[in-house]
Enzyme design. Structure first.
Site, PDB file in Angstrom:
ATOM      1  N   ARG A  99     -10.465 -25.362   6.130  1.00 29.23           N
ATOM      2  CA  ARG A  99     -11.143 -24.892   4.924  1.00 29.23           C
ATOM      3  C   ARG A  99     -10.373 -23.697   4.380  1.00 29.23           C
ATOM      4  NH1 ARG A  99     -15.628 -20.830   4.399  1.00 29.23           N
ATOM      5  NH2 ARG A  99     -16.211 -21.044   2.210  1.00 29.23           N
ATOM      6  N   HIS A 139     -13.357 -17.901  -3.729  1.00 29.81           N
ATOM      7  CA  HIS A 139     -13.703 -17.023  -2.606  1.00 29.81           C
ATOM      8  C   HIS A 139     -13.317 -15.600  -3.021  1.00 29.81           C
ATOM      9  CE1 HIS A 139     -14.295 -17.084   2.043  1.00 29.81           C
ATOM     10  NE2 HIS A 139     -14.315 -15.813   1.665  1.00 29.81           N
ATOM     11  N   GLU A 186     -20.289 -17.888  -0.765  1.00 34.67           N
ATOM     12  CA  GLU A 186     -21.211 -16.757  -0.685  1.00 34.67           C
ATOM     13  C   GLU A 186     -21.411 -16.023  -2.014  1.00 34.67           C
ATOM     14  OE1 GLU A 186     -20.058 -14.155   2.517  1.00 34.67           O
ATOM     15  OE2 GLU A 186     -20.379 -15.689   4.031  1.00 34.67           O
ATOM     16  N   ASN A 226     -22.629 -20.235   6.051  1.00 33.02           N
ATOM     17  CA  ASN A 226     -21.913 -19.211   6.802  1.00 33.02           C
ATOM     18  C   ASN A 226     -22.952 -18.362   7.501  1.00 33.02           C
ATOM     19  OD1 ASN A 226     -19.688 -20.191   5.463  1.00 33.02           O
ATOM     20  ND2 ASN A 226     -19.310 -18.331   4.257  1.00 33.02           N
ATOM     21  N   TYR A 264     -23.388 -15.507  10.834  1.00 31.21           N
ATOM     22  CA  TYR A 264     -22.751 -14.736  11.892  1.00 31.21           C
ATOM     23  C   TYR A 264     -23.759 -14.063  12.807  1.00 31.21           C
ATOM     24  CZ  TYR A 264     -18.360 -15.222   9.363  1.00 31.21           C
ATOM     25  OH  TYR A 264     -17.232 -15.735   8.761  1.00 31.21           O
ATOM     26  N   GLU A 289     -18.594 -21.200   8.170  1.00 33.46           N
ATOM     27  CA  GLU A 289     -18.034 -20.003   8.807  1.00 33.46           C
ATOM     28  C   GLU A 289     -18.942 -19.552   9.930  1.00 33.46           C
ATOM     29  OE1 GLU A 289     -17.112 -16.612   6.332  1.00 33.46           O
ATOM     30  OE2 GLU A 289     -16.245 -17.887   4.777  1.00 33.46           O
TER      31      GLU A 289
HETATM   32  C1  FCB Z   1     -17.800 -13.783   5.201  1.00 35.58           C
HETATM   33  C2  FCB Z   1     -16.673 -14.085   4.238  1.00 35.58           C
HETATM   34  C3  FCB Z   1     -15.325 -14.219   4.890  1.00 35.58           C
HETATM   35  C4  FCB Z   1     -15.123 -13.214   6.007  1.00 35.58           C
HETATM   36  C5  FCB Z   1     -16.302 -13.212   6.935  1.00 35.58           C
HETATM   37  C6  FCB Z   1     -16.165 -12.268   8.098  1.00 35.58           C
HETATM   38  O1  FCB Z   1     -18.826 -13.162   4.523  1.00 35.58           O
HETATM   39  O2  FCB Z   1     -16.940 -15.265   3.539  1.00 35.58           O
HETATM   40  O3  FCB Z   1     -14.344 -14.119   3.890  1.00 35.58           O
HETATM   41  O4  FCB Z   1     -14.867 -11.980   5.484  1.00 35.58           O
HETATM   42  O5  FCB Z   1     -17.473 -12.921   6.244  1.00 35.58           O
END
Ligand code: FCB
Length: 439
Positions: A77, A121, A166, A292, A294, A345
């Site tokens: 990607r 992006h 995002e 995405n 985390y 992500e």
């Molecule tokens: C996300 C972004 C990516 C990267 C990660 C850690 O928010 O899409 O570009 O910075 O965080």
């Protein structure tokens, strides 16, 4: 030992973004982006770092694809730099820029790696910012023209297309906290940008559907589950309110065709101006949703909790909490009628070093990925229609306002020499891909 087995056609990949890896910021006719301008402005990015060179991927993509192949990635990607192909954002095309993405795609396909393309992006052409940027709704029409340009050029080889990565970060980090380009700080503007991005998404999806056939079209949203710290009803209510007023900003309009009523009530005079027809335009049928994720956000009876006692944190100060990924996937799949989902992500920044044996030992990242993969597998067993998983990131790279201080890669980059070293987590990931199993 528990084995988490993934379906045979599960797509394992890695992700990057143009400004974070390409470098060559003004090479071969590329125009300036708002991130070029922002990073060149003293005081905006940690250590004064810029994406001028980054991982020099623009010149090293052949070697980078060889590494992807070595890892056995099934998909990659990446994003297209809009000002590389349209230096002014619209009008005359930069052939050299188009040729770069052409070669990149051909090379990926020759390595048997499926390209997943993101159109935007965050590196908006500066020339479009100068005429209002995302506050100017008409930029959405330029975005649709750019989308058609790319789809016509690459659509014979690229099936998966994402309009925005995002949009929430573009709006709220770019226009409210000001930590990202263009660095404005105004809630009313941020909300209008969020809305206009969805309008632009709608225009682009419509335009691509009308011009090209057999493309899979989607959007990538950042979603962090909002969770209570304890079972106090006030904590539960606070988490619920945070989800409804924040995390639904894009999900609700795109998949239900209206803003969440609780968000409208809470926003008061900061709601965006909505033109008639906007909500239908925004709620285009999509072929997939990219998520995405985390970490999660946690609330107790007093509100947001920044640090959970006993939890592990990454270099970003993001809590490590893999089970929250399963809960998030279940929640959105229950609340909305979603198309197939891809994790576009997920990954972690830790302090990595080349050790004396020449390797990068990164057990924390490997654990992070292992636990998140396992939770994704459990979510699939719960009925979530998850089709693939992209690790952020293929390479250590320019982490926006943090510059090069945060390393997310499964491949280490020495920024002085541009030498790449596959980290232990990368070697481990290639075994996961080869066996389709996490142990
Ligand atoms: C996300 C972004 C990516 C990267 C990660 C850690 O928010 O899409 O570009 O910075 O965080």
């Amino acid at each position: 030992m528990i084995h988490y087995k993934f379906p045979a056609n599960f797509i394992w990949g890695a992700a990057t973004a143009s400004y974070q890896i390409e470098g060559a910021w003004d090479a071969d006719g590329k125009g300036e982006s708002i991130w070029d301008r922002f990073a060149h402005t003293p005081g905006k990015v940690q250590n004064g770092d810029t994406g001028d060179v980054a991982c020099d991927h623009y010149h090293r993509y052949v070697d980078d694809i060889a590494l992807m192949r070595q890892l056995g990635l099934k998909a990659y990607r990446f994003s297209i730099s809009w000002p590389r192909v349209l230096p002014m954002g619209r009008g005359s095309v930069n052939q050299a820029g188009l040729d770069f993405y052409d070669r990149l795609v051909d090379r990926l396909l020759a390595a048997n790696i499926q390209p997943f393309v993101t159109l935007h992006h965050w590196d908006l052409p500066q020339a479009l910012y100068n005429v209002g940027g995302w506050l100017n709704r008409d930029i959405g029409l330029d975005f649709a023209d750019y989308a058609i340009l790319m789809a016509k050029r690459l659509g014979d080889r690229v099936q998966y297309w994402t309009t925005f990565n995002e949009p929430g970060v573009i709006a709220f980090d770019g226009y409210l906290s000001g930590e990202h380009a263009p660095g404005e700080q105004d809630l009313i503007k941020a909300r209008q940008v969020a809305h206009n991005l969805m309008v632009a998404h709608g225009y682009a999806i419509q335009a691509m559907r009308a011009t090209c056939h057999n493309l899979k079209l989607g959007i990538v949203l950042s979603q962090w589950n909002a969770e209570p710290a304890d079972d106090n009803p006030a904590s539960i209510a606070n988490a619920e309110r945070a989800w409804n007023t924040g995390e639904t900003t894009f999900l609700h309009p795109i998949f239900q065709g209206f803003y969440h009523p609780e968000q409208i009530a809470a926003a008061e005079e900061s709601m965006p101006r909505i033109h008639s027809g906007d909500m239908a335009l925004i709620a285009q049928q999509l072929d997939y949703l990219g998520i995405n994720s985390y970490s999660r956000s946690v609330y107790n009876s007093n509100g947001y909790v920044a640090t959970i006692p006993g939890s592990e944190y990454t270099e970003m100060r993001w809590e490590v909490c893999a089970p929250a990924l399963r809960r998030l996937l279940k929640r959105i799949s229950t609340d909305y009628r979603l198309p197939p989902i891809y994790i576009t992500e997920n990954g972690a920044a830790f302090q990595d070093e080349i050790s004396t044996d020449g390797k990068v030992h990164d057990p924390q990242r490997q654990n992070y990925l292992k636990n998140h993969f396992a939770q994704a597998c459990l979510a699939m067993q719960d009925g979530v229609d998850l089709r693939g998983y992209f690790v952020w990131s293929l390479l250590d790279n320019f982490e926006w306002g943090h510059g090069y201080s945060k390393r997310f890669g499964i491949i280490h980059v020495d920024y002085e020499t541009q030498k790449r070293t596959i980290k232990d987590s990368g070697e481990w990931y290639s075994r996961v891909i080869a066996t389709n199993t996490v142990e």
